[in-house]
Design a protein around this motif. Sequence first.
Motif, PDB file in Angstrom:
ATOM      1  N   PRO A   1       0.689  -1.133   0.304  1.00 42.13           N
ATOM      2  CA  PRO A   1       0.151  -0.167   0.101  1.00 42.13           C
ATOM      3  C   PRO A   1       1.055   0.878   0.339  1.00 42.13           C
ATOM      4  CG  PRO A   1      -1.023  -1.540   1.479  1.00 42.13           C
ATOM      5  CD  PRO A   1       0.032  -2.448   1.294  1.00 42.13           C
ATOM      6  N   LYS A   2       1.695   1.520   0.378  1.00 33.86           N
ATOM      7  CA  LYS A   2       2.540   2.022   1.255  1.00 33.86           C
ATOM      8  C   LYS A   2       3.354   3.156  -0.662  1.00 33.86           C
ATOM      9  CE  LYS A   2       3.739   3.469   5.785  1.00 33.86           C
ATOM     10  NZ  LYS A   2       4.591   2.923   6.753  1.00 33.86           N
ATOM     11  N   ARG A   3       3.835   1.359  -1.024  1.00 39.65           N
ATOM     12  CA  ARG A   3       4.039   1.622  -2.199  1.00 39.65           C
ATOM     13  C   ARG A   3       3.559   2.033  -2.990  1.00 39.65           C
ATOM     14  NH1 ARG A   3       9.071   2.555  -1.646  1.00 39.65           N
ATOM     15  NH2 ARG A   3      10.809   1.611  -3.784  1.00 39.65           N
ATOM     16  N   LEU A   4       1.943   1.873  -3.062  1.00 44.67           N
ATOM     17  CA  LEU A   4       1.240   2.346  -3.987  1.00 44.67           C
ATOM     18  C   LEU A   4       0.782   3.458  -3.774  1.00 44.67           C
ATOM     19  CD1 LEU A   4      -0.973  -0.601  -3.657  1.00 44.67           C
ATOM     20  CD2 LEU A   4      -0.456  -0.243  -6.395  1.00 44.67           C
ATOM     21  N   ASP A   5       0.593   4.189  -2.786  1.00 44.49           N
ATOM     22  CA  ASP A   5       0.914   5.678  -2.925  1.00 44.49           C
ATOM     23  C   ASP A   5       1.941   6.569  -3.066  1.00 44.49           C
ATOM     24  OD1 ASP A   5      -1.597   5.564  -1.553  1.00 44.49           O
ATOM     25  OD2 ASP A   5      -0.738   5.611   0.550  1.00 44.49           O
ATOM     26  N   ARG A   6       3.027   6.329  -3.192  1.00 47.28           N
ATOM     27  CA  ARG A   6       4.636   6.327  -3.098  1.00 47.28           C
ATOM     28  C   ARG A   6       4.425   6.750  -5.465  1.00 47.28           C
ATOM     29  NH1 ARG A   6       9.988   6.771  -0.714  1.00 47.28           N
ATOM     30  NH2 ARG A   6      10.938   8.086  -2.300  1.00 47.28           N
ATOM     31  N   PHE A   7       3.742   5.910  -6.080  1.00 41.02           N
ATOM     32  CA  PHE A   7       3.855   5.894  -7.196  1.00 41.02           C
ATOM     33  C   PHE A   7       2.769   6.446  -7.724  1.00 41.02           C
ATOM     34  CE2 PHE A   7       7.506   3.078  -5.596  1.00 41.02           C
ATOM     35  CZ  PHE A   7       8.114   3.920  -6.148  1.00 41.02           C
ATOM     36  N   ALA A   8       1.932   7.032  -7.251  1.00 46.28           N
ATOM     37  CA  ALA A   8       0.426   6.863  -7.942  1.00 46.28           C
ATOM     38  C   ALA A   8       0.731   7.183  -9.189  1.00 46.28           C
ATOM     39  CB  ALA A   8      -0.626   7.742  -6.727  1.00 46.28           C
ATOM     40  N   ARG A   9       0.884   8.498  -8.899  1.00 51.14           N
ATOM     41  CA  ARG A   9       0.815   9.521 -10.104  1.00 51.14           C
ATOM     42  C   ARG A   9       2.333   8.984 -11.426  1.00 51.14           C
ATOM     43  NH1 ARG A   9      -1.183  11.170  -6.700  1.00 51.14           N
ATOM     44  NH2 ARG A   9      -1.522  13.640  -5.961  1.00 51.14           N
ATOM     45  N   HIS A  10       2.922   7.949 -11.334  1.00 54.06           N
ATOM     46  CA  HIS A  10       3.379   6.800 -12.369  1.00 54.06           C
ATOM     47  C   HIS A  10       1.722   5.556 -12.809  1.00 54.06           C
ATOM     48  CE1 HIS A  10       8.106   6.818 -12.395  1.00 54.06           C
ATOM     49  NE2 HIS A  10       7.517   7.510 -12.546  1.00 54.06           N
ATOM     50  N   ILE A  11       1.278   5.126 -11.623  1.00 57.19           N
ATOM     51  CA  ILE A  11       0.461   4.635 -12.215  1.00 57.19           C
ATOM     52  C   ILE A  11      -0.888   4.684 -12.943  1.00 57.19           C
ATOM     53  CG2 ILE A  11      -1.047   2.550 -10.803  1.00 57.19           C
ATOM     54  CD1 ILE A  11       1.172   1.756  -8.748  1.00 57.19           C
ATOM     55  N   VAL A  12      -1.342   6.269 -12.122  1.00 60.91           N
ATOM     56  CA  VAL A  12      -2.879   6.288 -13.312  1.00 60.91           C
ATOM     57  C   VAL A  12      -2.187   6.687 -14.215  1.00 60.91           C
ATOM     58  CG1 VAL A  12      -3.431   8.104 -11.381  1.00 60.91           C
ATOM     59  CG2 VAL A  12      -2.189   9.020 -12.593  1.00 60.91           C
ATOM     60  N   LEU A  13      -1.097   6.619 -15.096  1.00 56.75           N
ATOM     61  CA  LEU A  13      -0.719   6.882 -16.751  1.00 56.75           C
ATOM     62  C   LEU A  13      -0.702   5.085 -17.369  1.00 56.75           C
ATOM     63  CD1 LEU A  13       2.919   8.497 -16.002  1.00 56.75           C
ATOM     64  CD2 LEU A  13       0.899   9.977 -16.730  1.00 56.75           C
ATOM     65  N   PRO A  14      -1.473   5.712 -18.336  1.00 57.71           N
ATOM     66  CA  PRO A  14      -2.141   4.696 -18.767  1.00 57.71           C
ATOM     67  C   PRO A  14      -0.996   3.882 -19.567  1.00 57.71           C
ATOM     68  CG  PRO A  14      -3.681   6.347 -19.399  1.00 57.71           C
ATOM     69  CD  PRO A  14      -2.393   7.330 -18.741  1.00 57.71           C
ATOM     70  N   GLU A  15      -0.013   4.440 -20.093  1.00 57.31           N
ATOM     71  CA  GLU A  15       0.724   4.249 -21.022  1.00 57.31           C
ATOM     72  C   GLU A  15       2.542   3.845 -20.228  1.00 57.31           C
ATOM     73  OE1 GLU A  15      -0.780   8.040 -22.798  1.00 57.31           O
ATOM     74  OE2 GLU A  15       0.065   6.923 -20.204  1.00 57.31           O
ATOM     75  N   LEU A  16       2.014   3.739 -18.615  1.00 55.90           N
ATOM     76  CA  LEU A  16       2.589   3.078 -17.473  1.00 55.90           C
ATOM     77  C   LEU A  16       2.067   2.328 -16.438  1.00 55.90           C
ATOM     78  CD1 LEU A  16       5.754   2.875 -16.363  1.00 55.90           C
ATOM     79  CD2 LEU A  16       5.143   4.676 -14.284  1.00 55.90           C
TER      80      LEU A  16
ATOM     81  N   GLN B   1       4.864  -0.144 -13.398  1.00 54.87           N
ATOM     82  CA  GLN B   1       4.995  -0.049 -11.762  1.00 54.87           C
ATOM     83  C   GLN B   1       6.380  -1.298 -11.535  1.00 54.87           C
ATOM     84  OE1 GLN B   1       5.913   3.146 -10.789  1.00 54.87           O
ATOM     85  NE2 GLN B   1       7.734   1.937  -9.819  1.00 54.87           N
ATOM     86  N   VAL B   2       5.547  -2.095 -11.601  1.00 60.23           N
ATOM     87  CA  VAL B   2       6.007  -3.307 -11.106  1.00 60.23           C
ATOM     88  C   VAL B   2       7.328  -3.726 -11.988  1.00 60.23           C
ATOM     89  CG1 VAL B   2       5.537  -5.909 -10.749  1.00 60.23           C
ATOM     90  CG2 VAL B   2       3.932  -4.170 -10.086  1.00 60.23           C
ATOM     91  N   ALA B   3       7.456  -3.442 -13.110  1.00 61.96           N
ATOM     92  CA  ALA B   3       8.717  -3.953 -13.242  1.00 61.96           C
ATOM     93  C   ALA B   3       9.871  -3.150 -13.102  1.00 61.96           C
ATOM     94  CB  ALA B   3       8.086  -3.600 -15.198  1.00 61.96           C
ATOM     95  N   LEU B   4       9.570  -2.068 -12.441  1.00 67.24           N
ATOM     96  CA  LEU B   4      10.290  -1.194 -12.098  1.00 67.24           C
ATOM     97  C   LEU B   4      11.305  -1.494 -11.214  1.00 67.24           C
ATOM     98  CD1 LEU B   4       8.592   2.432 -13.549  1.00 67.24           C
ATOM     99  CD2 LEU B   4      11.264   1.591 -14.070  1.00 67.24           C
ATOM    100  N   SER B   5       9.731  -2.010 -10.235  1.00 64.81           N
ATOM    101  CA  SER B   5      10.217  -2.762  -9.311  1.00 64.81           C
ATOM    102  C   SER B   5      11.151  -3.566  -8.907  1.00 64.81           C
ATOM    103  CB  SER B   5       9.255  -2.482  -8.033  1.00 64.81           C
ATOM    104  OG  SER B   5       8.774  -3.707  -8.269  1.00 64.81           O
ATOM    105  N   GLN B   6      11.342  -4.333  -9.755  1.00 67.38           N
ATOM    106  CA  GLN B   6      11.706  -5.881 -10.118  1.00 67.38           C
ATOM    107  C   GLN B   6      12.834  -5.340 -10.730  1.00 67.38           C
ATOM    108  OE1 GLN B   6       8.731  -8.184 -12.088  1.00 67.38           O
ATOM    109  NE2 GLN B   6       8.543  -8.501  -9.968  1.00 67.38           N
ATOM    110  N   ALA B   7      13.627  -4.678 -11.619  1.00 71.34           N
ATOM    111  CA  ALA B   7      14.397  -4.408 -12.102  1.00 71.34           C
ATOM    112  C   ALA B   7      16.036  -3.819 -11.943  1.00 71.34           C
ATOM    113  CB  ALA B   7      14.220  -2.889 -12.816  1.00 71.34           C
TER     114      ALA B   7
END
Length: 256
Positions: A5-20, A25-31
């Motif tokens: 949940p805290k990571r969802l909040d932190r990257f909320a502006r990324h996650i709402v981008l349809p292109e990302l 965001q999960v792919a970035l977290s695993q990179a």
Amino acid sequence: MTLAPKRLDRFARHIVLPELGGAGQVALSQAHVVLVGCGGIGSPALQYLAGAGVGRLTLIDDDVVDLTNLQRQTIFTEADLNRPKAEVAADWVRRFDSAIEVRAIAGRLGGLNAAPLLEGATLVLDGCDNFATRLAVSDACVKLGVPLTSAALGRFQGQVANFAGHLEGHSCYRCFVGDAFDAEDCDTCAADGVLGAMAGWVGTFAAMHAVRVLTSGHAAMGDPQWGKVHLLDGLAPALRTMRIVKDPECRGCSAA
């Protein structure tokens, strides 16, 4: 994998981008990104890679912080003078986001140790300041099958490109510059100068280009643009692109 949940909040502006989105965001977290050079290009690139939530970072630099660096190397302060750049950069990451796994290597990368240092990377971002290291990085990336984001800077100009010389039909960095360069051939900021804000433009552009690769296949940000060198002109200002074709004689990737 799902984000806490805290990571969802932190990257909320990324996650709402349809292109990302969440998948990107999960792919970035695993990179795992290996950053070669923590200076003018590496500093802003690191800030935005960490800000993007890249899960693991390896930072390689053999230099120490100098007073002249502070004009453009944005993660360093006067309190960091004479400390190894890689270690200071790793400390910055830990303060910024404790969830990121970070490793500092305060040493020089060369032909003999490049492959062991880069092995296991999802992507290598090279912002170092000499051709010998750049070519060693490129050759190791081809050998290991790792994508390379290459960024260079001088005065008011910059270059950023993604290379995949390990893939059939795609060029590598050596296809671009050839075999003639060594450490003595590279111009230096000390001799030629560099605009501080130009380093920021090139570094953040490189981070953006790295994100394209890291999310490829998981998000719709566009293709990685393999072999396209983007030339940044800070004086005009202007941006133009040229394609580097695979050199059939290239000793770095022709047999890959």
